[in-house]
Design a protein around this motif. Sequence first.
Motif, PDB file in Angstrom:
ATOM      1  N   THR A 132     -59.441  14.322  56.866  1.00 49.90           N
ATOM      2  CA  THR A 132     -58.836  15.341  56.073  1.00 49.90           C
ATOM      3  C   THR A 132     -59.736  16.706  55.885  1.00 49.90           C
ATOM      4  O   THR A 132     -59.030  17.887  55.391  1.00 49.90           O
ATOM      5  N   THR A 261     -46.404   5.136  51.604  1.00 49.89           N
ATOM      6  CA  THR A 261     -45.082   5.322  52.421  1.00 49.89           C
ATOM      7  C   THR A 261     -45.060   6.985  52.842  1.00 49.89           C
ATOM      8  O   THR A 261     -44.228   7.270  53.364  1.00 49.89           O
ATOM      9  N   ASP A 262     -46.161   7.707  52.504  1.00 51.53           N
ATOM     10  CA  ASP A 262     -46.122   9.041  52.877  1.00 51.53           C
ATOM     11  C   ASP A 262     -46.886   9.606  53.960  1.00 51.53           C
ATOM     12  O   ASP A 262     -48.032  10.107  53.726  1.00 51.53           O
ATOM     13  N   GLY A 263     -46.421   9.567  55.232  1.00 53.30           N
ATOM     14  CA  GLY A 263     -46.971   9.701  56.184  1.00 53.30           C
ATOM     15  C   GLY A 263     -47.515  11.422  56.679  1.00 53.30           C
ATOM     16  O   GLY A 263     -48.083  11.713  57.618  1.00 53.30           O
ATOM     17  N   ARG A 264     -46.754  12.307  55.634  1.00 52.04           N
ATOM     18  CA  ARG A 264     -46.815  13.617  55.886  1.00 52.04           C
ATOM     19  C   ARG A 264     -47.945  14.213  54.985  1.00 52.04           C
ATOM     20  O   ARG A 264     -48.982  14.981  55.369  1.00 52.04           O
ATOM     21  N   ARG A 265     -47.734  13.814  53.657  1.00 55.38           N
ATOM     22  CA  ARG A 265     -49.182  14.297  52.725  1.00 55.38           C
ATOM     23  C   ARG A 265     -50.194  13.200  52.512  1.00 55.38           C
ATOM     24  O   ARG A 265     -51.242  13.585  52.234  1.00 55.38           O
ATOM     25  N   GLU A 266     -50.091  12.024  52.969  1.00 51.84           N
ATOM     26  CA  GLU A 266     -51.333  11.008  53.039  1.00 51.84           C
ATOM     27  C   GLU A 266     -51.077  10.368  54.286  1.00 51.84           C
ATOM     28  O   GLU A 266     -51.037  10.711  55.402  1.00 51.84           O
ATOM     29  N   TRP A 267     -51.050   9.118  54.104  1.00 54.68           N
ATOM     30  CA  TRP A 267     -50.758   7.988  55.357  1.00 54.68           C
ATOM     31  C   TRP A 267     -49.574   6.930  54.925  1.00 54.68           C
ATOM     32  O   TRP A 267     -49.678   6.651  53.924  1.00 54.68           O
ATOM     33  N   ALA A 268     -48.956   6.578  56.091  1.00 55.60           N
ATOM     34  CA  ALA A 268     -48.039   5.656  55.903  1.00 55.60           C
ATOM     35  C   ALA A 268     -48.462   4.211  56.347  1.00 55.60           C
ATOM     36  O   ALA A 268     -48.580   4.181  57.492  1.00 55.60           O
ATOM     37  N   ALA A 296     -44.225   8.720  48.737  1.00 51.24           N
ATOM     38  CA  ALA A 296     -43.192   9.650  49.085  1.00 51.24           C
ATOM     39  C   ALA A 296     -42.161  10.331  48.210  1.00 51.24           C
ATOM     40  O   ALA A 296     -41.679  11.256  48.059  1.00 51.24           O
TER      41      ALA A 296
END
Length: 324
Positions: A132, A261-268, A296
Amino acid sequence: MSAELPSWNNTATKSAIVGFVNKVTQGGSPDFVPPEQRIAVFDNDGTLWAEKPAYFQLLFAIDEIKRLAPEHPEWQKEQPYAAILNEDISSLLAQGKVGIEKMVGVTHVGVEGSEFNKIVTSWLSTAKNPLTDKQYRDMVYQPMRELLDYLRGKGFKTFISSGGSADFIRVFSYDLYGIPPEQVIGSRLKLRYENTDGHPRVLTTDKVEFLNDRKGKPIGIKQVIGHRPIFVAGNSDGDLQMLEWSTTGKGARFGMLIHHTDGRREWAYDRNSSVGYLDKALLAAKTHGWTVVDMAKDWSIIFPKVKSTSSGKETQKEPALNDG
């Protein structure tokens, strides 16, 4: 409720948290818990801050081995150090648990507490996550910091229970989470005492005294705190036994799992990850009625916004030191 937990969306998860806290803190409630029994325990990696591409303490150990390498020419041919120095990640991963213990041990052995604190503080002041490009201290979860503050405002005492080294986490636990060093439970290396020319010191060895993971977590909590917490949060199968033990005690209990669950702002990730593997605990959540946080959906932001000075440069307080 809108003023409480501002980075939490108004979902069933937030309502469950606030509802539980209200019923155990309001006088006259049949579920009222006196302040001295309001204990909340949180895992660290993947629960209070991120854990990709690897646990941050492991990444610290890698950087520390690179820093110390000029003093140890033998490491060029000795594993797992050779793999690190040659950027051979596949060979490094092949070392498994034994390799990790050697890496962590060499960064601690023979080091006094205050010296180790300075090393970790220096690393945190500049080191950045390779995925990141954020500083590690900026990858704490803002909603979880708000939750810690919220619980303390309601008379809870907050603790960390981590598989990582207690000494490592104690360097920054108060600055990042408001949790003082004495309220950090973690894995421990054996210590030794020496007094050289009137200079007494307590030094670390390379021998593991206690591994605070899986079945070790409830044992560590019992040893340090003395009884079961009524609020407990984790994110992986490494937290399963801690959640089971804590939430099956008498009276009102709250178990929480952070589901990435947030693959956009973190990782899924969950069952498909070598770090923060989540399978049995996710299934157990349904059986035990634990609250599963969907990052998410439940969090409006993930990481805190970094404040800037008038010159546009990022600024943030340095982690607080303890003297070990």
